[in-house]
Write a protein that holds these residues in place. Sequence first.
Motif, PDB file in Angstrom:
ATOM      1  N   ASP A  26       0.824  -1.219   0.000  1.00 35.05           N
ATOM      2  CA  ASP A  26       0.000   0.000   0.000  1.00 35.05           C
ATOM      3  C   ASP A  26       0.852   1.262   0.000  1.00 35.05           C
ATOM      4  OD1 ASP A  26      -2.363  -1.560   0.161  1.00 35.05           O
ATOM      5  OD2 ASP A  26      -2.124  -1.730   2.329  1.00 35.05           O
ATOM      6  N   ASN A  27       1.941   1.231  -0.742  1.00 37.80           N
ATOM      7  CA  ASN A  27       2.873   2.351  -0.753  1.00 37.80           C
ATOM      8  C   ASN A  27       3.254   2.724  -2.184  1.00 37.80           C
ATOM      9  OD1 ASN A  27       4.383   4.322   0.502  1.00 37.80           O
ATOM     10  ND2 ASN A  27       5.596   2.899   1.728  1.00 37.80           N
ATOM     11  N   ALA A  28       3.747   3.952  -2.361  1.00 35.13           N
ATOM     12  CA  ALA A  28       4.165   4.432  -3.678  1.00 35.13           C
ATOM     13  C   ALA A  28       5.511   3.829  -4.053  1.00 35.13           C
ATOM     14  CB  ALA A  28       4.241   5.958  -3.668  1.00 35.13           C
ATOM     15  N   VAL A  29       5.632   3.338  -5.277  1.00 36.55           N
ATOM     16  CA  VAL A  29       6.829   2.605  -5.695  1.00 36.55           C
ATOM     17  C   VAL A  29       8.017   3.524  -5.956  1.00 36.55           C
ATOM     18  CG1 VAL A  29       7.803   1.132  -7.492  1.00 36.55           C
ATOM     19  CG2 VAL A  29       5.494   0.690  -6.654  1.00 36.55           C
ATOM     20  N   ILE A  30       7.820   4.587  -6.722  1.00 30.26           N
ATOM     21  CA  ILE A  30       8.945   5.419  -7.159  1.00 30.26           C
ATOM     22  C   ILE A  30       9.699   6.053  -5.990  1.00 30.26           C
ATOM     23  CG2 ILE A  30       9.562   7.502  -8.451  1.00 30.26           C
ATOM     24  CD1 ILE A  30       7.584   6.697 -10.580  1.00 30.26           C
ATOM     25  N   PRO A  31       9.027   6.670  -5.007  1.00 28.20           N
ATOM     26  CA  PRO A  31       9.798   7.234  -3.890  1.00 28.20           C
ATOM     27  C   PRO A  31      10.534   6.174  -3.070  1.00 28.20           C
ATOM     28  CG  PRO A  31       7.436   7.429  -3.487  1.00 28.20           C
ATOM     29  CD  PRO A  31       7.601   7.045  -4.910  1.00 28.20           C
ATOM     30  N   ILE A  32       9.964   4.974  -2.953  1.00 25.59           N
ATOM     31  CA  ILE A  32      10.655   3.902  -2.238  1.00 25.59           C
ATOM     32  C   ILE A  32      11.922   3.499  -2.987  1.00 25.59           C
ATOM     33  CG2 ILE A  32      10.536   1.455  -1.592  1.00 25.59           C
ATOM     34  CD1 ILE A  32       7.683   1.849  -0.790  1.00 25.59           C
ATOM     35  N   LEU A  33      11.806   3.374  -4.290  1.00 22.24           N
ATOM     36  CA  LEU A  33      12.968   3.011  -5.096  1.00 22.24           C
ATOM     37  C   LEU A  33      14.031   4.106  -5.029  1.00 22.24           C
ATOM     38  CD1 LEU A  33      14.294   1.004  -6.903  1.00 22.24           C
ATOM     39  CD2 LEU A  33      12.889   1.790  -8.821  1.00 22.24           C
ATOM     40  N   PHE A  34      13.600   5.374  -5.038  1.00 19.66           N
ATOM     41  CA  PHE A  34      14.558   6.480  -4.898  1.00 19.66           C
ATOM     42  C   PHE A  34      15.275   6.412  -3.553  1.00 19.66           C
ATOM     43  CE2 PHE A  34      15.241  10.716  -3.032  1.00 19.66           C
ATOM     44  CZ  PHE A  34      16.332  11.115  -3.809  1.00 19.66           C
ATOM     45  N   LEU A  35      14.518   6.208  -2.476  1.00 20.42           N
ATOM     46  CA  LEU A  35      15.123   6.140  -1.141  1.00 20.42           C
ATOM     47  C   LEU A  35      16.076   4.959  -1.020  1.00 20.42           C
ATOM     48  CD1 LEU A  35      12.076   7.079   1.123  1.00 20.42           C
ATOM     49  CD2 LEU A  35      14.136   8.445   0.711  1.00 20.42           C
ATOM     50  N   ASN A  36      15.720   3.834  -1.635  1.00 15.83           N
ATOM     51  CA  ASN A  36      16.610   2.676  -1.608  1.00 15.83           C
ATOM     52  C   ASN A  36      17.946   2.983  -2.279  1.00 15.83           C
ATOM     53  OD1 ASN A  36      13.954   0.197  -1.995  1.00 15.83           O
ATOM     54  ND2 ASN A  36      14.808   1.138  -0.174  1.00 15.83           N
ATOM     55  N   TRP A 227       6.195   6.384   5.245  1.00 18.33           N
ATOM     56  CA  TRP A 227       7.481   5.848   5.686  1.00 18.33           C
ATOM     57  C   TRP A 227       7.329   4.472   6.312  1.00 18.33           C
ATOM     58  CZ3 TRP A 227      12.429   6.100   5.024  1.00 18.33           C
ATOM     59  CH2 TRP A 227      13.279   5.493   5.949  1.00 18.33           C
ATOM     60  N   ASP A 228       8.271   3.597   5.994  1.00 22.93           N
ATOM     61  CA  ASP A 228       8.331   2.270   6.600  1.00 22.93           C
ATOM     62  C   ASP A 228       9.794   1.962   6.869  1.00 22.93           C
ATOM     63  OD1 ASP A 228       8.443  -0.597   7.009  1.00 22.93           O
ATOM     64  OD2 ASP A 228       6.422  -0.700   6.170  1.00 22.93           O
ATOM     65  N   TRP A 229      10.103   1.537   8.102  1.00 24.52           N
ATOM     66  CA  TRP A 229      11.490   1.256   8.448  1.00 24.52           C
ATOM     67  C   TRP A 229      12.086   0.124   7.619  1.00 24.52           C
ATOM     68  CZ3 TRP A 229      14.512   4.448  10.946  1.00 24.52           C
ATOM     69  CH2 TRP A 229      13.943   5.402  11.787  1.00 24.52           C
ATOM     70  N   ALA A 230      11.238  -0.662   6.976  1.00 27.10           N
ATOM     71  CA  ALA A 230      11.743  -1.723   6.102  1.00 27.10           C
ATOM     72  C   ALA A 230      12.533  -1.145   4.923  1.00 27.10           C
ATOM     73  CB  ALA A 230      10.590  -2.581   5.589  1.00 27.10           C
ATOM     74  N   ILE A 231      12.272   0.137   4.591  1.00 28.71           N
ATOM     75  CA  ILE A 231      12.962   0.777   3.465  1.00 28.71           C
ATOM     76  C   ILE A 231      14.471   0.820   3.718  1.00 28.71           C
ATOM     77  CG2 ILE A 231      13.218   2.933   2.177  1.00 28.71           C
ATOM     78  CD1 ILE A 231      10.237   3.465   2.722  1.00 28.71           C
ATOM     79  N   ILE A 232      14.860   1.161   4.954  1.00 25.18           N
ATOM     80  CA  ILE A 232      16.286   1.167   5.291  1.00 25.18           C
ATOM     81  C   ILE A 232      16.842  -0.254   5.246  1.00 25.18           C
ATOM     82  CG2 ILE A 232      17.961   1.598   7.129  1.00 25.18           C
ATOM     83  CD1 ILE A 232      16.384   3.999   7.967  1.00 25.18           C
ATOM     84  N   GLY A 233      16.063  -1.214   5.746  1.00 19.21           N
ATOM     85  CA  GLY A 233      16.499  -2.603   5.725  1.00 19.21           C
ATOM     86  C   GLY A 233      16.743  -3.102   4.314  1.00 19.21           C
TER      87      GLY A 233
END
Length: 305
Positions: A26-36, A227-233
């Motif tokens: 349930d999250n936006a893909v592009i910003p997650i990929l950018f943060l990764n 935000w999800d802390w899994a993004i840093i993981g």
Amino acid sequence: MWLVLAFMSAAFLGIYDSLKKKALKDNAVIPILFLNTLFSSLIFLPFIVLSATGDMPADSIFHVGSGGWEMHKYIVLKSLIVLSSWILGYFGMKHLPLTIVGPINATRPVMVLVGALLVFGERLNGWQWMGVLLAVASFLLLSRSGKKEGIDFKHDHWIYMIVGAAALGAISGLYDKYLMASASDGGVGLDRMMVQSWYNIYQCVLMGIMLLLLWWPKHNQTTPFHWDWAIIGVSLFLSTADFMYFYSLSLPSAMISIVSMIRRGSVVVSFLFGALFFHEKNLRAKAIDLALVLLGMVFLYIGSR
């Protein structure tokens, strides 16, 4: 040593896939990929700086080699290949069960062999052909398992994205060996830390442009980002898995075919996560499909020795 590193890379890669599935829920893909890509770049930036200033010993496994555009142009191409694979893979994984995505990704070694057959005219031996046939059979059985969850492999564009991501990942794997093989062996001879460090930075720049031009102008009309802390993981486990992967390939006796197959063993870890933490369905049928994929990898290993 390179075999141990390959198995460790596979374990971390399986955890990475599982955390990625959690972050995408349930999250936006592009910003997650950018943060990764941003966090991965921040992990390697200190190594680049310390190596450039001479504070990182040249014999350290974390030393980043230097070079001009004649070297960086190859890394930019790798960034484009990997980022294209990630974009397809992230969107596909968001909308598909992890227990379906994993076995499809595990067919990458088969794609490498088929690509070598079609593009380079290589001949497969009997063991390798058996591995290819088992992978095809597992894919057909997986499509039957998917129908029970309303997923039609022939018409589901998310499936096409995952297959496309796997194909680009296979191309990237072949390209990695070319980048790090010595010039005498027909490669470019790039430093492994240089490749891993800079391709993350180039990906971050590309994703930043995509974020600003494609996602931000319409972010209020699409899936919102949270935000999800899994993004840093995701960044930590991927960077560690890739470090072990590149280090393994850099060792003289390493075989790309074997390393790629072991690395795809990450599907076992992600499958367990899908069963235990995401409570996905039809696990018995999918386990049979997974077993066929793994058996096919065994045949490929025997045929590639």
